[in-house]
Design a protein around this motif. Structure first.
Motif, PDB file in Angstrom:
ATOM      1  N   SER A 127       0.827  -1.206   0.000  1.00 21.07           N
ATOM      2  CA  SER A 127       0.000   0.000   0.000  1.00 21.07           C
ATOM      3  C   SER A 127       0.867   1.265   0.000  1.00 21.07           C
ATOM      4  O   SER A 127       0.601   2.223  -0.742  1.00 21.07           O
ATOM      5  N   MET A 128       1.912   1.275   0.801  1.00 25.64           N
ATOM      6  CA  MET A 128       2.785   2.445   0.903  1.00 25.64           C
ATOM      7  C   MET A 128       3.528   2.714  -0.403  1.00 25.64           C
ATOM      8  O   MET A 128       3.727   3.873  -0.792  1.00 25.64           O
ATOM      9  N   LEU A 129       3.932   1.648  -1.097  1.00 25.92           N
ATOM     10  CA  LEU A 129       4.632   1.823  -2.370  1.00 25.92           C
ATOM     11  C   LEU A 129       3.735   2.474  -3.418  1.00 25.92           C
ATOM     12  O   LEU A 129       4.214   3.140  -4.340  1.00 25.92           O
ATOM     13  N   LYS A 133      -2.097   6.691   1.722  1.00 20.99           N
ATOM     14  CA  LYS A 133      -1.931   7.133   3.108  1.00 20.99           C
ATOM     15  C   LYS A 133      -2.252   5.971   4.042  1.00 20.99           C
ATOM     16  O   LYS A 133      -3.287   5.321   3.899  1.00 20.99           O
ATOM     17  N   SER A 134      -1.353   5.710   4.985  1.00 19.19           N
ATOM     18  CA  SER A 134      -1.538   4.524   5.824  1.00 19.19           C
ATOM     19  C   SER A 134      -2.686   4.702   6.807  1.00 19.19           C
ATOM     20  O   SER A 134      -2.875   5.764   7.386  1.00 19.19           O
ATOM     21  N   ASP A 135      -3.433   3.614   6.965  1.00 20.14           N
ATOM     22  CA  ASP A 135      -4.533   3.577   7.932  1.00 20.14           C
ATOM     23  C   ASP A 135      -4.680   2.146   8.416  1.00 20.14           C
ATOM     24  O   ASP A 135      -5.706   1.495   8.222  1.00 20.14           O
ATOM     25  N   PHE A 136      -3.625   1.686   9.053  1.00 22.95           N
ATOM     26  CA  PHE A 136      -3.581   0.300   9.529  1.00 22.95           C
ATOM     27  C   PHE A 136      -3.672   0.329  11.051  1.00 22.95           C
ATOM     28  O   PHE A 136      -2.661   0.291  11.759  1.00 22.95           O
ATOM     29  N   TYR A 147       0.902   7.832   7.461  1.00 22.86           N
ATOM     30  CA  TYR A 147       2.168   7.864   6.695  1.00 22.86           C
ATOM     31  C   TYR A 147       1.867   7.802   5.205  1.00 22.86           C
ATOM     32  O   TYR A 147       1.036   7.024   4.754  1.00 22.86           O
ATOM     33  N   ARG A 148       2.581   8.632   4.450  1.00 25.14           N
ATOM     34  CA  ARG A 148       2.448   8.591   2.993  1.00 25.14           C
ATOM     35  C   ARG A 148       3.796   8.932   2.368  1.00 25.14           C
ATOM     36  O   ARG A 148       4.499   9.825   2.838  1.00 25.14           O
ATOM     37  N   GLN A 149       4.138   8.207   1.306  1.00 23.96           N
ATOM     38  CA  GLN A 149       5.362   8.499   0.570  1.00 23.96           C
ATOM     39  C   GLN A 149       5.037   8.639  -0.912  1.00 23.96           C
ATOM     40  O   GLN A 149       3.971   8.204  -1.363  1.00 23.96           O
TER      41      GLN A 149
END
Length: 334
Positions: A127-129, A133-136, A147-149
């Motif tokens: 998902s991050m790749l 935006k993380s929502d775990f 977190y987002r990259q």
């Protein structure tokens, strides 16, 4: 369409970056399409791949495997983002749980819930790749929120290491490929059956799941000496709980028990002696050029797609003879 069968050199080639660069250049010059790194200590594998990527021309590089306990998913994803940029279309990220020795003794990290940790790490990294935006917040072993990259247009695939049924099925279901290691050849059919089960759970074609294996190979005219090299190097592996349970599952319950007891008693002779010549011949590939090439072909026929050649040799000459047997002008899959 059937997947391409591939030969790989094992990496790194030594503690110095120039040693690994030299092996990669040799592979590229001699028709070997892949190089696969281990990831257990120094020199750090992901840093190393980023550092030497510009020295490569065509080789595909993979990692077999980075432990999921020593780096968070965000750190893994950030590293893979860099490598994906410097090796577009030529990098495979391998993830796995590692072993009690590397985690517990080297790093002081408990090897808790390995299947769940590998699965959750894979889902998060993928998902991050993509730049999501993380929502775990409801995972069992991991947490990330907010977190987002930057996304990668074509993120590298994620392959998962597995030995026994549950992990193999999860690896084929959740991962883009599966990585095996150190199996007796009689166990391969049932290992491949669990790859099929896992792929079908995800609605994938079993034939599309790449299976990678690091083979311990020695091209030699002295098989007894080669077996002794394997025995000395890998009896301690089979003493660890992960590999000891795998050995028992693969059909060697008595040997697994003897290895476990010998290790607990600090009896090296008993530990190593549990690996009989016949058993070593089932796991390692030791013999002359024709013999070792035939065993790699046999494994390919059984379902292995990418064969990592890891020389057991104690000398530079032995390493080179082993690799030379698989040069493009010496070997091709039938």
């Amino acid at each position: 369409m059937a997947k391409e069968k591939r030969i790989a050199v094992t990496l790194p080639a030594g503690p110095k970056l120039e040693q690994t660069v030299a092996r990669i250049r040799w592979a590229e010059d001699n028709g070997i399409p892949d190089g696969w790194f281990s990831d257990a200590g120094a020199p750090d594998t992901l840093t190393q791949i980023a550092a030497i990527a510009h020295e490569t021309r065509s080789i595909r590089l993979g990692v077999a495997v980075t432990p999921v306990y020593t780096r968070t998913p965000a750190v893994i994803a950030a590293s893979v983002n860099v490598i994906g940029q410097v090796l577009p279309g030529r990098f495979v990220m391998g993830l796995g749980s590692s072993s009690q020795t590397i985690m517990g003794q080297w790093n002081g990290i408990a090897l808790d819930k390995p299947l769940t940790r590998v699965k959750e790490t894979t889902l998060m990294v993928r998902s991050m790749l993509k730049g999501e935006k993380s929502d775990f917040t409801d995972f069992e072993t991991l947490y990330s929120r907010g977190y987002r990259q930057p996304p990668l247009e074509n993120p590298p695939p994620l392959y998962l290491a597995a030995l026994r049924p549950n992990m193999i099925e999860m690896a084929a279901e959740v991962g883009d490929g599966v990585i095996f290691n150190l199996w007796p050849k009689g166990a391969l059919p049932k290992m491949m059956e669990h790859v099929k089960i896992g792929a079908e759970k995800a609605g994938k074609r079993f034939e599309d799941v790449e299976v990678v294996n690091r083979f311990m190979v020695l091209c030699t005219d002295d098989k007894p000496a080669g077996r002794d090299l394997f025995r000395a190097a890998f009896a301690p592996y089979y003493a660890t709980p992960v590999y000891n349970k795998f050995l028992a599952w693969a059909g060697y319950e008595d040997a697994a028990a003897s290895v476990r007891e010998g290790w607990a008693e600090k009896d090296r002779e008993k530990t190593g002696g549990a690996l009989t010549d016949e058993m070593i011949d089932e796991i390692a590939i030791i013999g002359d050029e024709d013999e070792i090439r035939e065993r790699i072909q046999e494994a390919a026929d059984g379902g292995i797609d990418t064969a990592i050649i890891a020389p057991l040799a104690a000398t530079a000459e032995g390493v080179q003879r082993t690799f030379d047997a698989f040069r493009g002008d010496q070997f091709s899959f039938r």
